[in-house]
Design a protein around this motif. Sequence first.
Motif, mmCIF file in Angstrom:
data_model
loop_
_atom_site.group_PDB
_atom_site.id
_atom_site.type_symbol
_atom_site.label_atom_id
_atom_site.label_comp_id
_atom_site.label_asym_id
_atom_site.label_seq_id
_atom_site.Cartn_x
_atom_site.Cartn_y
_atom_site.Cartn_z
ATOM 1 N N PHE A 24 0.750 -1.162 -0.159
ATOM 2 C CA PHE A 24 -0.045 0.080 0.099
ATOM 3 C C PHE A 24 0.927 1.244 0.032
ATOM 4 O O PHE A 24 0.544 2.365 -0.634
ATOM 5 C CB PHE A 24 -1.071 -0.007 1.178
ATOM 6 C CG PHE A 24 -2.170 -0.839 1.008
ATOM 7 C CD1 PHE A 24 -3.151 -0.521 0.099
ATOM 8 C CD2 PHE A 24 -2.564 -1.827 2.132
ATOM 9 C CE1 PHE A 24 -4.233 -1.367 0.010
ATOM 10 C CE2 PHE A 24 -3.643 -2.518 1.695
ATOM 11 C CZ PHE A 24 -4.622 -2.473 0.743
ATOM 12 N N VAL A 33 -2.713 -0.225 -4.651
ATOM 13 C CA VAL A 33 -3.943 -0.301 -3.955
ATOM 14 C C VAL A 33 -4.515 -1.827 -4.147
ATOM 15 O O VAL A 33 -4.655 -2.425 -3.347
ATOM 16 C CB VAL A 33 -4.997 0.762 -4.395
ATOM 17 C CG1 VAL A 33 -6.434 0.520 -3.512
ATOM 18 C CG2 VAL A 33 -4.579 2.118 -3.820
ATOM 19 N N THR A 37 -4.393 -4.802 -1.530
ATOM 20 C CA THR A 37 -5.755 -5.406 -1.109
ATOM 21 C C THR A 37 -5.608 -6.860 -1.395
ATOM 22 O O THR A 37 -5.954 -7.619 -0.463
ATOM 23 C CB THR A 37 -6.706 -4.609 -2.090
ATOM 24 O OG1 THR A 37 -6.809 -3.399 -1.754
ATOM 25 C CG2 THR A 37 -8.009 -5.748 -1.600
ATOM 26 N N LEU A 41 -6.119 -9.696 1.741
ATOM 27 C CA LEU A 41 -7.137 -10.563 1.895
ATOM 28 C C LEU A 41 -6.606 -11.798 2.234
ATOM 29 O O LEU A 41 -7.104 -12.733 2.937
ATOM 30 C CB LEU A 41 -8.100 -10.546 0.490
ATOM 31 C CG LEU A 41 -8.865 -9.315 0.116
ATOM 32 C CD1 LEU A 41 -9.509 -9.474 -1.342
ATOM 33 C CD2 LEU A 41 -10.077 -9.345 1.250
#
Length: 317
Positions: A24, A33, A37, A41
């Motif tokens: 990030f 981004v 992500t 996850l």
Amino acid sequence: MLISLNHIYYILGALVAIVALLSFQDKGNPKRVLTGTFWGLYAISFLFGNMISPVYMGVLAIAMAVIAGFGGVRMGKHAEATVEERTAQAKKLGNWLFMPALLIPIITIIGTLGLKDFTIAGLQLLDKANITLVSLGVACVIALLAAMSLTKDKKLQPIKESRRLFDAIGWAAVLPQMLATLGALFAAAGVGQVVSDLVSAAIPVDNRFMVVLAYTIGMALFTMIMGNAFAAFPVMTAGVGLPLIVKMHGGDPAVLAAIGMFSGYCGTLMTPMAANFNIVPAALLDLPDKNGVIKAQVPTAILLLTVNVFLMYFLVF
């Protein structure tokens, strides 16, 4: 117990979470981004997997697949040492460089064979149900600490190197876990029974050699399709191994599992579906032929598979 498989998952989840955070923050990555992500996850699956319902875990897996499928996982910007610096460090450390890597198998064997019944204050030290995996996880942590002590690197440097490796492998890093899950889903859906019916119709099931041949070669072929022996194992074992080799002919399940998995690994050597083993290394080494690794491995894989057929036949019964 003092150390269970969940503890290993928490450590791995924490590592991947830090990798996500660094992604990030990486302004040199145009997809930072989405990349962050994706790894975030993945970290959630390790940290909270036993708390999240299967439905939401499925949604998480689909989200990861969508991000990867649309090219959202990209290589970030990494500060790397020069060739001269790496060469100088390697000469300084000498053969001690191999010590952390050698610690992993040594400690894993010690934990698996020597500590499976070891207790402290009446508590089991290692989870007996997953003794090998827990021993491997402990070995990796000890090897990491040994490497940090040996190289005198900054505390965050191992994390940065881990992130560089995650970035180099990309989405293929999650393939083993996803494909193993897919194999379990196939088994639960009854694919094993379909395979059993097809094999029973195609070969004389009262012939031990033909049944062994169907199982070992089937493990290799199904692994080539699925890309992972862990995905092929529950399907082929439920469809051929258990009903035909073990129940019908009285085969040894331990031998069946060991040689069956080894047969599946022969298929791993021959398929581009095993991207993390065969395609990623070709990309990392900038090989002109992306299938060069597979082509080099095929003769060995066929020879090993042939040997496995006869090993299974002479040892399983």
